[in-house]
Design an enzyme around this catalytic site. Structure first.
Site, mmCIF file in Angstrom:
data_model
loop_
_atom_site.group_PDB
_atom_site.id
_atom_site.type_symbol
_atom_site.label_atom_id
_atom_site.label_comp_id
_atom_site.label_asym_id
_atom_site.label_seq_id
_atom_site.Cartn_x
_atom_site.Cartn_y
_atom_site.Cartn_z
ATOM 1 N N HIS A 155 0.832 -1.219 0.000
ATOM 2 C CA HIS A 155 0.000 0.000 0.000
ATOM 3 C C HIS A 155 0.860 1.259 0.000
ATOM 4 O O HIS A 155 0.440 2.291 0.532
ATOM 5 C CB HIS A 155 -0.954 0.048 1.202
ATOM 6 C CG HIS A 155 -1.661 -1.240 1.464
ATOM 7 N ND1 HIS A 155 -2.863 -1.551 0.910
ATOM 8 C CD2 HIS A 155 -1.306 -2.326 2.210
ATOM 9 C CE1 HIS A 155 -3.251 -2.760 1.308
ATOM 10 N NE2 HIS A 155 -2.302 -3.251 2.088
ATOM 11 N N SER A 276 14.391 21.006 -17.328
ATOM 12 C CA SER A 276 13.156 21.742 -17.557
ATOM 13 C C SER A 276 13.494 23.023 -18.314
ATOM 14 O O SER A 276 14.546 23.617 -18.109
ATOM 15 C CB SER A 276 12.522 22.077 -16.208
ATOM 16 O OG SER A 276 11.691 23.207 -16.350
ATOM 17 N N LYS A 282 15.788 21.673 -12.176
ATOM 18 C CA LYS A 282 15.152 20.363 -12.339
ATOM 19 C C LYS A 282 15.941 19.363 -13.166
ATOM 20 O O LYS A 282 16.660 19.703 -14.092
ATOM 21 C CB LYS A 282 13.758 20.541 -12.959
ATOM 22 C CG LYS A 282 12.826 21.235 -11.993
ATOM 23 C CD LYS A 282 11.405 20.912 -12.258
ATOM 24 C CE LYS A 282 11.123 19.449 -11.970
ATOM 25 N NZ LYS A 282 9.817 19.080 -12.479
ATOM 26 N N GLU A 289 9.441 7.913 -17.379
ATOM 27 C CA GLU A 289 8.057 8.353 -17.613
ATOM 28 C C GLU A 289 7.555 7.905 -18.985
ATOM 29 O O GLU A 289 6.414 7.478 -19.146
ATOM 30 C CB GLU A 289 7.968 9.879 -17.501
ATOM 31 C CG GLU A 289 8.094 10.369 -16.076
ATOM 32 C CD GLU A 289 8.212 11.875 -15.998
ATOM 33 O OE1 GLU A 289 7.512 12.474 -15.171
ATOM 34 O OE2 GLU A 289 9.004 12.469 -16.755
#
Ligand code: ARG
Length: 471
Positions: A155, A276, A282, A289
């Site tokens: 979980h 970025s 970043k 992804e």
């Protein structure tokens, strides 16, 4: 004029040509198409269906065409409709009407089924090799981290400590099943459809076994109707690929989470991350992804193909041409994903300290306290309750399990003795879970030897089949 133009009064509408052509994508089958034609025309001569000289002329010319396509000197034109027509037209242009003998006892319906099967067999073998490369990286990362402890989660809550190798090896076994599924889809693909002709077989005395042997097929299809319209082998492959992407996507997701500032378990290499355009600080895990994102498209390709097949009457229908883009896209996507994700993992660095710290916090060894009491005769449900209370007290007092004294423990239950003070140690916890398939290092070593056996079997299979596919 089309090669099939005899019965037509008018030429094909431009828009219809554009709509029906498959040349832009099926030209990647040219090697298979030519290898298939050579085997076919050899067989035609061997069976005295056409004269040997004609077969020789065709073979020479078609090999020339092969070299032209390979050297990108071949003029494709949209009017050719598909790769089969393009090659046959060029052949007839080169050698005259004798070139028209190639298509004796053959139809594009069995021809495309042949080309696709040959192509997919080759790609599956390549893909299996990539799966093995991936598995190798997983094994070597696991070996590097045979001592590293991380929190295991259920979980997404810290549950019990694990060896990091145990976590990595989970993916090894998923990929083993993927390999096995690919292997099965290879077997399903390895059936020769040529000789089914348009749908009903042929009146010429062809020798299908000879062609199967020439092209490295283990079996010959049993029923010509089924054979020209069967795309099960593609669906089976797309399903295997989809499931493999599910596994890669789960792994990608973990890498994404682990690389957040919140977790900071891993740092992806600069070469495998992107920046970025607005936020200078970043470093984004785009590879992972996209691996996750592309999984959707691979699933979509499976759904597209299942839907194409639904309700198709026997036998060949042009709908079947829609198989190729889904198939090619899946092959390209899965190959690229395997390769890039593999090197992302290979190059990432692992913050073992961060992992170890996380594996000490949050009462992660609470189950061990309960198991301790159970081993002293307490029923598990009661022990669960007792340790629950222990955890509650700790939370109230703002301390961790490791801070408890024997006195604190005894206050909760008298079954606790001095050896219970070790229960807070995550390494002890890990090593105690030595059941088959558990996380203890004894079990990890068993998993390593199992993995080595699996890799050896996979390698054997791969080597056995490498020679059987057209390169
Ligand atoms: N381009 C076709 C395909 O991909 C080849 C077979 C065409 N057959 C035909 N009868 N039109 O399926």
């Amino acid at each position: 004029m089309k090669l099939w133009g005899g019965r037509f009064h008018k030429s094909t509408d431009k828009l219809v040509e554009e709509f029906t052509t498959s040349l832009s994508f099926d030209k990647r089958l040219f090697k298979e198409d030519i290898a298939g034609s050579i085997a076919h025309v050899k067989m035609l001569a061997k069976q005295a269906i056409i004269p040997q000289e004609d077969s020789d002329i065709i073979q020479t010319a078609i090999q020339e065409i092969y070299r032209e396509i390979e050297a990108e000197q071949f003029a494709f034109n949209i009017g050719d409709e598909d790769i089969h027509m393009a090659i046959e037209r060029a052949l007839i242009e080169k050698v005259g009407p004798v070139g028209g003998k190639l298509h004796t006892a053959r139809s594009r319906n069995d021809q495309i089924a042949l080309d696709t099967r040959m192509y997919l067999k080759k790609e599956i073998i390549e893909l299996c090799g990539l799966v093995m490369d991936f598995q190798e990286v997983i094994i070597s990362k696991s070996r590097e981290h045979i001592e590293t402890i991380i929190p295991g989660y259920t979980h997404m809550q810290r549950a019990q400590p694990l060896l990091l190798s145990h976590h990595f090896l989970a993916y090894f076994f998923m990929l083993q099943r993927d390999f096995y599924r690919l292997f099965n889809s290879y077997r399903e693909t390895d059936v020769l459809p040529l000789g089914s002709a348009a749908l009903a077989g042929t009146s010429f005395p062809i020798d299908r076994r000879y062609i199967a042997n020439e092209l490295g097929f283990s079996r010959v299809s049993e029923n010509s109707l089924d054979s020209v319209s069967d795309r099960d082998f593609i669906i089976q492959f797309l399903a295997a690929a989809g499931l493999m992407m599910a596994h890669l996507s789960r792994l990608a997701e973990e890498l994404i989470i682990w690389s957040t500032q919140e977790f900071n378990f891993i740092v992806m290499d600069d070469s495998h991350t992107t920046g970025s355009s607005i936020m200078p600080q970043k470093k984004n895990p785009d590879v992972a992804e996209l691996a996750r994102g592309k999984t959707g498209r691979v699933y979509g390709n499976l759904m597209a193909m299942l839907t194409v097949m639904k309700g198709l009457p026997l036998s060949y229908n042009r709908d079947l041409q829609e198989d190729k883009e889904s198939l090619f896209d899946t092959i390209d996507t899965v190959k690229l994903t395997l390769s890039v994700l593999r090197s992302t993992i290979k190059t990432m660095s692992i913050n073992t300290d961060k992992m170890a710290k996380a594996a000490q916090a949050d009462f992660i060894t609470a189950t061990d306290y309960a198991d301790y009491l159970v081993k002293k005769g307490m029923p598990f449900r009661v022990a669960h309750e007792v340790v629950g209370e222990l955890v509650k007290n700790c939370i109230d007092a703002g301390k961790n399990l490791s801070a408890l004294s024997l006195e604190d423990l005894k206050k909760i239950n008298n079954l606790f003795d001095a050896d219970a003070l070790e229960l807070a140690d995550p390494r002890r916890s890990v090593e105690s879970r030595d059941s088959e398939g558990g996380t203890a290092s004894t079990s990890i070593n068993r998993q390593f030897s199992q993995a080595a056996k699996i890799m050896a079997d996979e390698k054997k299979w791969l080597e056995k089949h490498l020679g059987k596919v057209q390169k």
